[in-house]
Design an enzyme around this catalytic site. Structure first.
Site, mmCIF file in Angstrom:
data_model
loop_
_atom_site.group_PDB
_atom_site.id
_atom_site.type_symbol
_atom_site.label_atom_id
_atom_site.label_comp_id
_atom_site.label_asym_id
_atom_site.label_seq_id
_atom_site.Cartn_x
_atom_site.Cartn_y
_atom_site.Cartn_z
ATOM 1 N N GLU A 167 26.166 21.948 25.633
ATOM 2 C CA GLU A 167 27.271 22.841 25.247
ATOM 3 C C GLU A 167 26.916 24.336 25.248
ATOM 4 O O GLU A 167 27.211 25.048 24.294
ATOM 5 C CB GLU A 167 27.798 22.437 23.861
ATOM 6 N N GLU A 274 29.619 10.546 26.392
ATOM 7 C CA GLU A 274 30.066 10.412 24.996
ATOM 8 C C GLU A 274 31.529 9.969 24.931
ATOM 9 O O GLU A 274 32.341 10.544 24.196
ATOM 10 C CB GLU A 274 29.893 11.751 24.260
HETATM 11 C C1 XIL Z 1 28.191 14.235 16.552
HETATM 12 C C2 XIL Z 1 27.774 12.992 15.772
HETATM 13 O O1 XIL Z 1 28.481 11.893 16.270
HETATM 14 C C3 XIL Z 1 28.056 13.195 14.289
HETATM 15 O O2 XIL Z 1 27.561 12.109 13.529
HETATM 16 C C4 XIL Z 1 27.433 14.500 13.801
HETATM 17 O O3 XIL Z 1 27.810 14.722 12.471
HETATM 18 C C5 XIL Z 1 27.872 15.668 14.668
HETATM 19 O O4 XIL Z 1 27.583 15.386 16.028
HETATM 20 N N1 XIL Z 1 29.062 16.425 21.072
HETATM 21 C C6 XIL Z 1 27.760 15.997 21.058
HETATM 22 C C7 XIL Z 1 27.315 15.041 20.004
HETATM 23 O O5 XIL Z 1 27.001 16.320 21.975
HETATM 24 O O6 XIL Z 1 25.974 15.231 19.654
HETATM 25 C C8 XIL Z 1 28.181 15.116 18.786
HETATM 26 O O7 XIL Z 1 27.780 14.078 17.901
HETATM 27 C C9 XIL Z 1 29.641 14.992 19.165
HETATM 28 C C10 XIL Z 1 30.054 16.125 20.073
#
Ligand code: XIL
Length: 370
Positions: A167, A274
């Site tokens: 990101e 994701e």
């Molecule tokens: C999220 C996790 O799922 C949560 O448990 C944590 O509190 C915050 O991060 N993008 C990403 C992930 O790359 O690492 C994130 O994961 C969600 C958004």
């Protein structure tokens, strides 16, 4: 005597019927378990199917579901900077190691997530411990190098792909890079360096740039521009990760198709890293809970829309499968998703393919249809 008659004439037949139906049931379910294929089998010609996990989840009944359905995992939080490197001279390997051991033991692939991100980074990383002031560029780059080298080396040979930088691109139209502390202190340079250090620590690992809101053409153009620029400079970036945090109102087929087409033209490895389909309209920023957020029933209408988006996604993933090597879901089942607390804290979401009882939902059956 009366008692014997009662036993032979009534209890015994009942017990027999019961035991027969039990064994029938057992046979049926064992056969079903034997023949039942998981997502990993349905999509084996196309891509691996992954899931984001916590160390705790591997000690529950969810572990069985993981083995049945998935052939790849990503640690949801355990390998992020904060959890794994809470203090300058302290690494906390317990969570990451237990996930790596589970993957090895059960022959699952493992993706590493993530080496450099503006979130979940401990404050010490940017702070001079003696003065309490912000560190210089030299110190920050040295810390980043130490972190990446140590973490990647530890999981060398177990983790086959890393989300190296997460990101870094801005969501704002007229801004290229996100003004994170990494960017403010180092400028763009930290990105190329992060990839170089990860590559030096494990030359066999596939290295990804990972980001969200990739269906937005303006953001996509910036991600592609950055990756082309890194490639032109000879930086070892091997793939692009599309997070795929989508919802019942997006992406449309057209949006997703142009996204996959544009990224596939980079000629790099592409992974969906994701995936989840929220049952609420997409929002990218955390906000307060409003009155309408209290209605969290998973209605048939929401489910229908979710099925449709999942179907479109997998139809297109299959169409572009020459370029897509893996599709990972972010969390295991609707029992718990990070979306229960994002963008609205405490608003229950139902974004995955398995319900809270770990049973496949309608979207599951839809995407595995031949
Ligand atoms: C999220 C996790 O799922 C949560 O448990 C944590 O509190 C915050 O991060 N993008 C990403 C992930 O790359 O690492 C994130 O994961 C969600 C958004």
């Amino acid at each position: 005597m009366k008692q014997i008659f009662f036993f032979v004439g009534f209890i015994l037949p009942l017990a027999l019927v019961n035991s027969c139906s039990n064994s029938k049931h057992l046979d049926k379910s064992t056969n079903q378990a034997k023949i039942k294929e998981g997502l990993k089998d349905h999509f084996k010609e196309y891509f691996t199917i992954g899931v984001a996990v916590s160390p705790q989840s591997l000690k529950t009944d969810e572990a069985g579901l993981i083995l049945q359905e998935f052939n790849s995992m990503t640690p949801e939080n355990a390998m992020k900077m904060g959890p794994i490197h809470p203090l300058e001279n302290q690494y906390n390997w317990a969570g990451g190691d237990s996930i790596a051991a589970f993957a090895k033991r059960n022959n699952l692939k493992l993706r590493g997530h993530t080496l450099c991100w503006h979130n979940q980074t401990p404050r010490w990383f940017f702070t001079d411990s003696a003065t309490g002031k912000q560190v210089s560029k030299e110190v920050l780059l040295q810390r980043l190098k130490d972190h990446i080298t140590t973490v990647v080396s530890r999981y060398k040979g177990t983790i086959y792909a890393w989300d190296v930088v997460n990101e870094a691109i801005s969501d704002k139209k007229d801004e290229y890079m996100r003004p994170s502390l990494f960017y403010q202190i180092c400028g763009e340079e930290f990105i190329a360096k992060a990839f170089q250090w990860a590559h030096e620590a494990d030359p066999n690992a596939l290295l990804f740039y990972n980001d969200y809101n990739e269906i937005n053409p303006a953001k996509r153009e910036k991600i592609i521009r950055m990756i082309k620029d890194l490639k032109a400079k000879g930086v070892p970036v091997h793939g692009v990760g599309l997070q795929g945090h989508w919802a019942i109102n997006e992406p449309s087929k057209e949006q997703l198709e142009s996204t996959l087409k544009d990224f596939s033209e980079l000629g790099l490895n592409m992974q969906i890293t994701e995936l989840d389909i929220s049952v609420y309209p997409k929002e990218h920023n955390a906000r307060e809970r409003k009155a309408e957020d209290y209605d969290t029933v998973f209605t048939a209408e929401k489910e229908m829309k979710q099925v449709e988006v999942y179907k479109n996604c997998f139809d297109l993933f299959k169409k572009y499968s020459k370029h897509i090597s893996s599709v990972t879901f972010w969390n295991i089942s609707d029992r718990r998703s990070w979306l229960d607390n994002f963008p609205v804290r405490g608003r229950k979401d139902y974004p995955l393919l398995f319900d809270a009882q770990l049973k496949p939902k309608k979207a599951y059956w839809e995407i595995i249809k031949k």
